[in-house]
Design a protein around this motif. Structure first.
Motif, PDB file in Angstrom:
ATOM      1  N   GLU A   1       0.831  -1.212   0.000  1.00  6.44           N
ATOM      2  CA  GLU A   1       0.000   0.000   0.000  1.00  6.44           C
ATOM      3  C   GLU A   1       0.857   1.251   0.000  1.00  6.44           C
ATOM      4  O   GLU A   1       1.836   1.353   0.735  1.00  6.44           O
ATOM      5  N   THR A   2       0.492   2.215  -0.823  1.00  6.08           N
ATOM      6  CA  THR A   2       1.159   3.517  -0.837  1.00  6.08           C
ATOM      7  C   THR A   2       0.196   4.584  -0.310  1.00  6.08           C
ATOM      8  O   THR A   2      -1.014   4.354  -0.203  1.00  6.08           O
ATOM      9  N   GLY A   3       0.739   5.748  -0.018  1.00  3.69           N
ATOM     10  CA  GLY A   3      -0.117   6.842   0.398  1.00  3.69           C
ATOM     11  C   GLY A   3      -1.169   7.147  -0.653  1.00  3.69           C
ATOM     12  O   GLY A   3      -2.323   7.431  -0.333  1.00  3.69           O
ATOM     13  N   GLY A   4      -0.792   7.041  -1.925  1.00  8.07           N
ATOM     14  CA  GLY A   4      -1.722   7.313  -3.014  1.00  8.07           C
ATOM     15  C   GLY A   4      -2.825   6.273  -3.117  1.00  8.07           C
ATOM     16  O   GLY A   4      -3.997   6.622  -3.282  1.00  8.07           O
ATOM     17  N   SER A   5      -2.464   5.007  -3.040  1.00  4.05           N
ATOM     18  CA  SER A   5      -3.482   3.954  -3.177  1.00  4.05           C
ATOM     19  C   SER A   5      -4.433   3.944  -1.991  1.00  4.05           C
ATOM     20  O   SER A   5      -5.642   3.728  -2.144  1.00  4.05           O
TER      21      SER A   5
ATOM     22  N   MET B   1       0.990  17.484   9.482  1.00  2.00           N
ATOM     23  CA  MET B   1       1.022  17.767   8.050  1.00  2.00           C
ATOM     24  C   MET B   1       2.348  17.311   7.445  1.00  2.00           C
ATOM     25  O   MET B   1       3.404  17.381   8.083  1.00  2.00           O
ATOM     26  N   LEU B   2       2.290  16.819   6.230  1.00  2.00           N
ATOM     27  CA  LEU B   2       3.492  16.352   5.553  1.00  2.00           C
ATOM     28  C   LEU B   2       4.307  17.526   5.029  1.00  2.00           C
ATOM     29  O   LEU B   2       3.765  18.580   4.720  1.00  2.00           O
TER      30      LEU B   2
ATOM     31  N   PRO C   1       2.481   9.335  -3.480  1.00  2.00           N
ATOM     32  CA  PRO C   1       3.306  10.091  -4.427  1.00  2.00           C
ATOM     33  C   PRO C   1       3.866  11.416  -3.919  1.00  2.00           C
ATOM     34  O   PRO C   1       4.709  12.008  -4.592  1.00  2.00           O
ATOM     35  N   TRP C   2       3.369  11.917  -2.789  1.00  2.00           N
ATOM     36  CA  TRP C   2       3.868  13.208  -2.294  1.00  2.00           C
ATOM     37  C   TRP C   2       4.036  13.145  -0.791  1.00  2.00           C
ATOM     38  O   TRP C   2       3.200  12.558  -0.101  1.00  2.00           O
ATOM     39  N   PRO C   3       5.119  13.698  -0.262  1.00  2.00           N
ATOM     40  CA  PRO C   3       6.169  14.479  -0.943  1.00  2.00           C
ATOM     41  C   PRO C   3       7.298  13.623  -1.515  1.00  2.00           C
ATOM     42  O   PRO C   3       8.219  14.157  -2.102  1.00  2.00           O
TER      43      PRO C   3
ATOM     44  N   TRP D   1      10.945   5.422  -5.356  1.00  2.00           N
ATOM     45  CA  TRP D   1       9.514   5.195  -5.545  1.00  2.00           C
ATOM     46  C   TRP D   1       9.058   3.813  -5.093  1.00  2.00           C
ATOM     47  O   TRP D   1       7.927   3.639  -4.648  1.00  2.00           O
ATOM     48  N   GLU D   2       9.917   2.827  -5.229  1.00  2.00           N
ATOM     49  CA  GLU D   2       9.523   1.463  -4.862  1.00  2.00           C
ATOM     50  C   GLU D   2      10.741   0.734  -4.292  1.00  2.00           C
ATOM     51  O   GLU D   2      11.846   0.835  -4.836  1.00  2.00           O
TER      52      GLU D   2
END
Length: 314
Positions: free
Chosen positions: A159-163, A203-204, A229-231, A245-246
C-alpha cells in the motif's frame, strides 16, 4: 435535509458526488479560494468547486471562515447540516453553531488515532495493519469531536499513500449517507473519544522524505510507501537528488561498510545497507529525469558496490 458541503481536494469529491446522488438538497458548497498553479500561474479551481459548478450549486470561497459577512451569508441559507471533508480551515464555534443539526466531519482514520492533517500517510509509515474512515460531530478541537460511524480497511503490504488515499476517499460517501439516515431516524449514537488513546498525524512536508539510512530497512520501506506520491522519499546520488519510488526489504551482505552504502547489485536493482537488513531499490527518479525502474537506471549509470547515498549534497 438542506446540506452545506465543505471540502477542497480530490479526496472530498466522492463524498460530494454521493450526496448529489442522494435525496438530500445540497444548498451550497464551501471550498478554499482558487490558486495559481504551474509555471504559467494559471488559476485552478479546487476539485470540489469543479464538481459544484458542473452541478450548478452555489460556491462560497472565504479566505477566512470566521469573517462576519461570510457567517451572515451562511446563516441566511438556513442549513440543516454541514458535511465537512478535508476542507482546509479550522471552523470556529460561530460557524459550527449555524446548521440546525451541527457539522459532521469525515476523517480518514479510525479515531482517536491519527488526528491531524496526515492520517493516511502516517498510518502506513507507522506500520498499522488497518485504518479506515470515521464520521464525527465537529467541535472546536482538532478532530476531537464525538465519533459516530466507522468503516475499517486493511493496509496491504504494498500500500502507498496514493493507493490508500483513493481507497478511503470512496468509503466516505456511503458512510456519511448512513450517518445522515441514522440522524434523521434518531438512532445515531455519539461516542466521546478517549484522549489517552489519541495520536497525532502532522502535516506532511518535503523534508520528512529525506532518508536516514541509519534507520532499519523496514522503517525506510514504510516511509517510501507512505510518502508516495507526495512528498516522496529521497536520498542523494553523485550530488543529485534521487527519489525512491519502490523498494523491498531484503537480507543484506554484512560488509564492514557504513549504512547508506550500496552492498549488492541485482538484476532488478541495487541493495542499500541499513541499520537492520538492506533495502532493494526497485524504482527511482534521478533529479531532472523521469521515473524509471532501477534495472533501467543501472544500464545508464556505473553504480559501484561500496558507493554511498547521502542525506545531504556534499
Amino acid at each position: 435535509m438542506r446540506i452545506l458541503f465543505m471540502g477542497t481536494p480530490d479526496f472530498s469529491v466522492p463524498t460530494l458526488e454521493s450526496l448529489l446522488d442522494s435525496e438530500h438538497e445540497i444548498i451550497g458548497v464551501i471550498t478554499q479560494p482558487d490558486k495559481p498553479k504551474g509555471r504559467g500561474k494559471h488559476i485552478i479551481f479546487p476539485p470540489v468547486k469543479v464538481v459544484a459548478v458542473e452541478n450548478e450549486i452555489p460556491v462560497y470561497q472565504p479566505i477566512k471562515v470566521k469573517d462576519p459577512e461570510f457567517l451572515d451569508s451562511i446563516k441566511a441559507l438556513e442549513p440543516d447540516l454541514a458535511v465537512v471533508v478535508a476542507f482546509g480551515q479550522i471552523l470556529p464555534k460561530a460557524f459550527l453553531d449555524i446548521p440546525k443539526y451541527g457539522c459532521i466531519n469525515i476523517h480518514a482514520s479510525l479515531l482517536p488515532k491519527y488526528r491531524g492533517a496526515g492520517p493516511i500517510q502516517w498510518a502506513i509509515i507507522h506500520g498499522e495493519a488497518t485504518t479506515g474512515v470515521t464520521t464525527m460531530y465537529m467541535d472546536v478541537g482538532l478532530d476531537t469531536g464525538d465519533m459516530l460511524l466507522k468503516e475499517t480497511v486493511e493496509i496491504e503490504p504494498n500500500e502507498t499513500g496514493g493507493s490508500l488515499h483513493d481507497k478511503l476517499s470512496v468509503i466516505g460517501g456511503p458512510l456519511v449517507i448512513k450517518t445522515i439516515e441514522a440522524l434523521i431516524e434518531e438512532r445515531l449514537i455519539r461516542k466521546p473519544q478517549n484522549n489517552e488513546l489519541s495520536t497525532y498525524a502532522p502535516m506532511l512536508n518535503k523534508e520528512m522524505g529525506n532518508i536516514d539510512w541509519n534507520q532499519p530497512a523496514d522503517t525506510i520501506e514504510r516511509l517510501v510507501r507512505g510518502l508516495n506520491p507526495w512528498p516522496s522519499a529521497y536520498t542523494h546520488y553523485e550530488g543529485k537528488l534521487l527519489k525512491i519510488w519502490e523498494s523491498e526489504v531484503v537480507l543484506c551482505d554484512t560488509l564492514n561498510t557504513p549504512c547508506g552504502s550500496i552492498s549488492e547489485i541485482r538484476e532488478e536493482g541495487f541493495v542499500v545497507k541499513c541499520k537492520e537488513k538492506g533495502l532493494l531499490i526497485k524504482s527511482l527518479q534521478l533529479q531532472g529525469k523521469k521515473r524509471m525502474s532501477t534495472s533501467d537506471f543501472l544500464r545508464g549509470h556505473q553504480v559501484q558496490i561500496g558507493q554511498e547515498l547521502c542525506q545531504t549534497i556534499e
